[in-house]
Design a protein around this motif. Structure first.
Motif, short mmCIF file in Angstrom:
data_model
loop_
_atom_site.label_atom_id
_atom_site.label_comp_id
_atom_site.label_asym_id
_atom_site.label_seq_id
_atom_site.Cartn_x
_atom_site.Cartn_y
_atom_site.Cartn_z
N GLY A 458 0.91 -1.49 0.03
CA GLY A 458 0.07 0.01 -0.14
C GLY A 458 0.82 1.26 0.20
N THR A 459 1.76 1.34 1.02
CA THR A 459 2.38 2.59 1.09
C THR A 459 3.47 2.68 -0.16
N PRO A 460 4.17 1.74 -0.48
CA PRO A 460 5.05 1.77 -1.66
C PRO A 460 4.46 2.29 -3.05
N GLY A 461 3.11 1.84 -3.13
CA GLY A 461 2.34 2.02 -4.12
C GLY A 461 2.02 3.43 -4.18
N TYR A 462 1.63 4.21 -3.00
CA TYR A 462 1.44 5.59 -3.04
C TYR A 462 2.71 6.47 -3.38
N ILE A 463 3.86 5.97 -2.89
CA ILE A 463 5.05 6.72 -3.08
C ILE A 463 5.53 6.67 -4.56
N VAL A 464 5.44 5.47 -5.29
CA VAL A 464 5.63 5.45 -6.52
C VAL A 464 4.64 6.35 -7.20
N LEU A 465 3.33 6.32 -7.03
CA LEU A 465 2.47 7.34 -7.86
C LEU A 465 2.71 8.64 -7.43
N LEU A 466 3.14 9.23 -6.27
CA LEU A 466 3.47 10.54 -5.89
C LEU A 466 4.67 11.27 -6.67
N ARG A 467 5.63 10.25 -6.68
CA ARG A 467 7.06 10.56 -6.98
C ARG A 467 7.27 10.49 -8.81
N SER A 468 6.06 9.78 -9.40
CA SER A 468 6.08 9.57 -10.72
C SER A 468 5.53 10.81 -11.53
N ILE A 469 4.97 11.61 -10.71
CA ILE A 469 4.45 12.81 -11.45
C ILE A 469 4.71 14.16 -11.17
N GLN A 470 4.59 15.21 -11.73
CA GLN A 470 4.76 16.44 -11.33
C GLN A 470 4.22 16.98 -9.98
#
Length: 597
Positions: A458-470
């Protein structure tokens, strides 16, 4: 406590409250289905109405809300969510008392301990109940309050609308004003508190399901069914009042939080600058015109940039792949959690052999003199361990006792079923076999292990999402993810899972006004294959997509690393050569629109 910590605690409590309410809704699905006498496919539509409400406003809330007062919008959303919970409970107070389906009056003659020929007591309730004309049926349905499920549908839509701002605005607000290295820890804390919500929600659902729906309004001694009966309806409405109150309380802190906060780590710098510039700032404010101060953002300016922002967002291939993967995984999860209580009840509640036998028992000659209806459901358990659809179909001649203590005697079909020392039966279905207990424990252990493994991502998925966008697209990205996943992953699964599960029904109930009601008994083997087969297929596809997503991210990182290395060597315009092969840096323009993970 500082303001940021107050926001963190408030957001964690909201996550708990919304998960608490959502889990209770899932646990009440079976009770609502029985109370309103509707099939699983329709209950799937009602359950999916939460996502429908989310769909109505998520795109606008995510985009425009990011430019407005985010904490207050979250607070308003909680108020709407609480109102929706109260609306769901409203039909109970207008629908009248619950009348469960029964083939007998279960009343003994005055001053007598025995009732003669119970198998003849329902001769007037034969299959002719479908001969009611349309006008009579309509009046009967209005009196029974059949359309009241619409209030549950509308209340769940309100719950979905109210829940909309919590995730996109709350997570983006948290990420904007916390240190980047602290964000994963804060997200983990929020989800840890939030994960307690489903636990308490299902515990509340389990507790209230054993309390009769009309407790306090009827004499419980006259109720002839127990909570183990498939016609039993628990106090489902009371749970929505409890969850609505909790959600209402969670809204209060957000109305006292500021629109923005200083970035973590910058507080000391700001304090020092304020101490040295206090006099200068005070004098400056006296001469600066009001126009130079912060202006409110105009709606037209925000709307003008909406479509370009969407194009920028969906040109990000990593983001699009995350959406697709989440979509498949949520389809499996929603189908799993929506019908899990029904699955446990039906598959581990009684054996398939008994279920098939009792349906075929409407056809025996042993009860031909009883004029039994094959439509009504009033199960009794014989002393030989066999369940019969009604005392009439069991060929019972006499009965003693009243209410839940009623016992039927001289049941001719019980003797036909095999050698038995006692041709008697009691109300209710027979208990499950002993081996079901072991299988159930194994099933629950595997469920806990699977949930733990799933939660780890769950948490790694959120971090990947947040860090992959501007950064300026964070709220919109989270909102669009919620929009798409809730629309295609939240609405369809309860409907198509419910429709497929309806196909495994062995015995349909009969409505008070005639016609088919809710399913009373399923083919356990067919239910298991349908339910677990769908979930296994969806999760297998989701895991395959996760592997491909990981491969894409690694590949992207290697390209970015090579690009940075070539810049350092002053060779941006040339291909990087390692002596063996030429590696071409492709999609440079597209990579420029994505942030480094």
């Amino acid at each position: 406590m500082c303001v940021f910590q107050l926001f963190l605690a408030s957001l964690a409590f909201v996550y708990f409250a919304k998960a608490f309410a959502g889990a209770y809704m899932k646990s009440s699905i079976t009770q609502i289905e029985r109370r309103f006498d509707i099939p699983s496919s329709l209950i799937g539509v009602i359950d999916g109405s939460f996502e429908m409400g989310n769909l109505l406003v998520i795109a606008f809330v995510s985009y425009f809300g990011a430019k407005l007062h985010r904490p207050r919008l979250i607070g308003i959303g909680c108020l709407i969510m609480a109102a929706g919970s109260f609306l769901v409970a409203l039909p109970h107070f207008f629908q009248g008392l619950y009348k469960y389906e029964t083939s007998m009056s279960h009343k003994a003659v005055v001053n007598s301990t025995e009732t003669i020929l119970p198998c003849l007591s329902n001769h007037s309730m034969t299959d002719a109940d479908d001969t009611l004309d349309a006008e009579t049926k309509l009046e009967c349905e209005k009196a029974a309050g059949s359309p009241m499920w619409i209030y549950v549908f509308l209340g769940n839509i309100l719950r979905g609308i109210g829940e909309t701002p919590v995730m996109p605005l709350g997570i983006s607000y948290l990420d904007d004003f916390s240190r980047e290295e602290n964000t994963p820890f804060y997200l983990a804390c929020i989800h840890t508190v939030g994960i307690l919500g489903p636990m308490f929600g299902f515990m509340l659902g389990s507790f209230l399901s054993k309390i009769y729906v009309d407790t306090g309004f009827v004499d419980l001694d006259t109720i002839t069914i127990t909570y183990k009966d498939s016609r039993w309806v628990g106090a489902w409405w009371l749970g929505f009042i409890v969850t609505g109150t909790v959600v209402l309380l969670s809204s209060i802190p957000f109305f006292f939080l500021p629109k923005s906060l200083p970035k973590q780590g910058q507080e000391q710098e700001q304090i020092q600058s304020k101490s040295t510039e206090l006099v200068t700032k005070t004098e400056q404010e006296q001469f600066l015109p009001e126009e130079t101060q912060e202006k409110p953002v105009k709606f037209q300016e925000m709307a003008k940039d909406f479509m370009p922002s969407l194009k920028r967002l969906f040109r990000n291939r990593i983001y699009s792949l995350i959406i697709l993967t989440s979509l498949v995984a949520v389809n499996g999860f929603i189908g799993l959690i929506t019908f899990k209580p029904k699955y446990i009840e039906q598959v581990y509640g009684q054996s398939a052999t008994k279920a098939i036998f009792l349906i075929g028992m409407e056809q025996k000659l042993c009860n031909g003199h009883c004029f039994c209806s094959v439509k009504h459901w009033d199960p009794v358990c014989a002393y030989n361990g066999m369940t019969y659809a009604s005392p009439c179909l069991a060929g019972c001649q006499t009965s003693t006792g009243m209410g839940k203590e009623m016992v039927f005697h001289n049941c001719t079909c019980i003797n036909d079923a095999g050698p038995a020392a006692n041709a008697s039966a009691v109300l209710g279905q027979c208990p499950r076999k002993d081996d079901c207990d072991l299988k159930f424990k194994i099933y629950m252990a595997l469920s806990v292990i699977g949930s733990f493994i799933s939660a780890c991502g769950g948490t790694p998925g959120y971090i990947v999402l947040l860090r992959s966008i501007q950064p300026d697209l964070k709220s919109l990205a989270l909102g669009m993810q919620t929009l798409i996943v809730r629309t295609l992953g939240g609405i369809p699964p309860p409907i198509y899972f419910g429709a497929l599960i309806d196909r495994t029904c062995l015995k349909w109930g009969t409505k008070h006004c005639g016609g088919r009601g809710a399913c009373r008994l399923y083919n356990a083997n067919a239910f298991r294959v349908t339910y677990l087969g769908m979930i296994t297929g969806l999760y297998f596809l989701a895991n395959t997509l996760w592997c491909y997503l990981y491969y894409s991210i690694v590949k992207r990182q290697k390209k970015i690393a090579l690009k940075n290395q070539s810049k350092e060597n002053g060779q941006e315009s040339n291909a990087v050569t390692n002596g063996h092969a030429n590696i071409n840096i492709a999609d440079v323009e597209d990579m420029g629109m994505e942030c480094t993970i």
